[in-house]
Enzyme design. Structure first.
Site, PDB file in Angstrom:
ATOM      1  N   ASP A 335       0.824  -1.199   0.000  1.00 20.55           N
ATOM      2  CA  ASP A 335       0.000   0.000   0.000  1.00 20.55           C
ATOM      3  C   ASP A 335       0.866   1.259   0.000  1.00 20.55           C
ATOM      4  OD1 ASP A 335      -2.665   1.250   0.362  1.00 20.55           O
ATOM      5  OD2 ASP A 335      -1.843   1.856   2.301  1.00 20.55           O
ATOM      6  N   GLU A 364       1.658   0.139  -4.855  1.00 21.37           N
ATOM      7  CA  GLU A 364       0.693   1.157  -5.268  1.00 21.37           C
ATOM      8  C   GLU A 364       1.477   2.422  -5.636  1.00 21.37           C
ATOM      9  OE1 GLU A 364      -3.389   3.313  -3.687  1.00 21.37           O
ATOM     10  OE2 GLU A 364      -1.807   2.837  -2.255  1.00 21.37           O
TER      11      GLU A 364
END
Length: 621
Positions: A335, A364
């Site tokens: 993330d 990400e």
């Protein structure tokens, strides 16, 4: 107004670092992480975090062949002890006591276990461009065990009437639907985090992690996650684990008693990240802006972890390796990757790939242009020499292009030219096959809301997604045209999958529970996915595309065995397409079989008739 840090964290820290000898509580080992490990790892070193009242006053010993204590590290908080082990190649799987002894002769024992690694563990193959990834949010997908909807000891209870509350979806619900995913043509499952999120509200998204070694009990716990992994493997479905290292939860257990003052980034007053990812790559950026980006908190409930703390970073690296080995993972999704410390995350990627050379890791990388995204891919030719050791990146540039391309008539920069221009920047990427591509995810508007429910545009978009370069990822519910917009609020955007809960008005996991339009969408996507699964030409074949003309975008995927011609007519009118322009790819082929219409099309007259707003995927013969 006093900051959260001053009002809450500093008093806690001050109290934690006081001598606790006046307290009568009995010293015990409250936590030891990781709780077990494996023999045969490439890195023989293992750091144990031991937590308990005044545990830092104890010395550690053990007696087990092949395992030695290299050092014992005390920190400023007497309630922590870090024990560094070396596990030689000669060590055998088994159990042994770690004995802690204080100056008064008091002993504490912990039985530690070294396990055998999984068979061919280091040679596991990660997800790749042959896969189609299905992303879901477990709380909103399916409820397989209503008994764990609310759990004692975890703050937020289930409330399906609350859009921002927990709805009860869990791991058993996902297991129950794996046959559905297999039938659709899915080969890889990525779920948003399963780890415990014990925040008081909004914990359904699980991106504020309060325990890095335990799956949230409301999802079913660690054993349920192991079962999910095994059930996926039975069906040939790979499993990606979503990890979050930039921040933890304010409810994380160590937030009440830090090992060290610099365990998280603390500020004189609450400081939010400026979320300016560009500062990392900007050669002109000021230091104050860089620090505010990297050290500011993602949110008030998400304290920013200091990855430059060596003990913490070792903890996080080992945690990743632990989950890969324990749960037999095929990949990791990190993330908010650029929010993490770049140098430390490079070490993280290198350590993972040392143990698992073929594991895939995707970060990400939420940027709007390819140059910024490509910077983060492993072995990129960056001017500053930086190597992320991150094999896979997320192509947000292509996402933004797809979001608009199918809604516009073609102009110099608009319409399907956006797709062409996006792919024209592919010279920046080190590995074109290792780029995740998508039309939506849990943080974006649902694409069917963007397309205003237009089924023809849905078909065009998904034809492109499944036939261009990269690793396609779809988001749960796209196959039944689920809608949602961020302007509604995240909770309302992330609605439950109909039929995932007993008593739902309809069950869209079955054809009978879907509308005619939904079934048309499902069947179309299923046909594409099942075809893609057995056609390596669109996994790793070369791509050649032609500048769009008159709203028509034509490109080819080809290798030594096969050539596929993809035609996207984004215009509303019928057209006749001259084939002469594409002769360098069509060569001596005289016809093509359209896998979508299941018709053979002859090229004898040199023309191709196109209906408006339609796509063709032609296997050339």
């Amino acid at each position: 107004m006093m900051s959260i840090v001053k009002r809450i964290l500093f008093p806690i820290l001050f109290f934690s670092f006081l001598s606790l000898t006046s307290l009568a509580a009995k010293t015990k080992i409250e936590r030891l992480e990781p709780e077990f490990w494996w023999i045969g790892m490439e890195n023989p070193n293992l750091q144990l975090l031991i937590y308990g009242q005044e545990i830092g006053d104890y010395k550690a010993t053990l007696d087990y062949p092949g395992v030695t204590i290299q050092s014992v590290q005390n920190v400023e908080n007497v309630n922590y002890l870090f024990v560094n082990l070396q596990i030689d190649k000669s060590a055998k799987a088994g159990k042994f006591d770690i004995t802690l002894t204080n100056s008064k002769g008091k002993e504490l024992k912990y039985q530690y276990e070294l396990k055998e690694r999984r068979k061919n563990s280091s040679n596991r193959k990660g997800f790749n461009s042959s896969d189609v990834i299905y992303l879901l949010m477990p709380d909103r997908f399916a409820n397989g065990n209503p008994e764990n909807d609310s759990v004692d000891g975890l703050t937020e209870k289930a409330d399906r009437a609350n859009f921002d509350g927990r709805h009860g979806g869990d791991i058993q619900g996902i297991i129950n639907k794996l046959d559905y995913l297999q039938d659709l043509g899915i080969t890889t499952l990525w779920s948003t985090p399963f780890l415990e999120d014990n925040e008081e509200k909004g914990s359904y998204h699980s991106y504020a992690i309060s325990d890095y070694y335990n799956i949230d009990a409301r999802y079913g716990g660690n054993e349920a996650y192991l079962k999910l992994s095994k059930e996926c493997k039975k069906r040939g479905i790979k499993l990606i684990k979503d990890m979050v290292f930039n921040h933890c939860a304010s409810a994380h257990w160590w937030m009440k008693d830090f090992p060290q003052k610099d365990w998280v980034h603390l500020h004189d007053e609450y400081t939010n990240s400026n979320h300016r990812k560009s500062t990392l790559l900007d050669p002109h950026a000021s230091q104050v802006d860089k620090i505010k980006f990297s050290d500011g908190w993602f949110d008030k409930s998400m304290p920013d972890l200091n990855q430059q703390n060596e003990l913490l970073m070792t903890y996080l690296i080992q945690n990743s390796i632990w989950w890969v080995e324990y749960a037999d993972l095929d990949g990791i999704r990190m993330d908010t990757h650029p929010y993490n410390d770049p140098q430390e995350m490079s070490k993280w990627g290198k350590a993972l790939l040392k143990e698992y050379p073929h594991l895939n890791i995707v970060g990400e990388t939420w940027y709007k242009n390819a140059a910024d995204i490509a910077y983060w891919q492993k072995d990129a030719l960056n001017a500053d020499g930086y190597n992320s050791n991150l094999p896979c990146v997320m192509d947000f540039q292509l996402f933004f292009a797809m979001e608009k391309a199918f809604l516009e008539p073609q102009q110099w920069e608009n319409g399907v030219v956006r797709l062409y221009n996006s792919l024209a920047a592919d010279y920046l990427y080190k590995d074109l096959n290792n780029i995740m591509i998508f039309t939506e995810n849990h943080d974006t508007d649902r694409i069917m809301s963007t397309l205003d429910g237009d089924l023809d545009k849905f078909k065009l978009m998904n034809t492109f997604l499944m036939t261009t370069r990269g690793i396609p990822q779809i988001y749960a519910g796209i196959e039944i045209l689920m809608e949602g917009k961020k302007s509604y609020g995240d909770g309302k955007m992330r609605i439950d999958f109909p039929g995932g809960w007993e008593g739902d008005e309809r069950n869209a996991f079955t054809a009978e529970g879907r509308t005619n339009k939904e079934n048309e969408a499902f069947n179309f996507l299923q046909k594409l996915l099942q075809w893609r699964k057995v056609n390596p030409v669109v996994h790793t074949g070369k791509l050649k595309h032609y500048i769009p003309e008159n709203d028509v975008y034509v490109y080819f995927r080809f290798n030594n065995e096969k050539t596929v011609m993809i035609v996207l007519n984004n215009g509303s009118e019928k057209q006749e397409l001259s084939l002469d322009r594409f002769s360098e790819n069509i060569k001596d082929f005289t016809k093509g079989y359209d896998i979508l219409s299941e018709q053979t099309i002859q090229f004898s007259n040199g023309k191709l008739r196109l209906n408006g707003n339609t796509s063709m995927v032609l296997e050339l013969k």
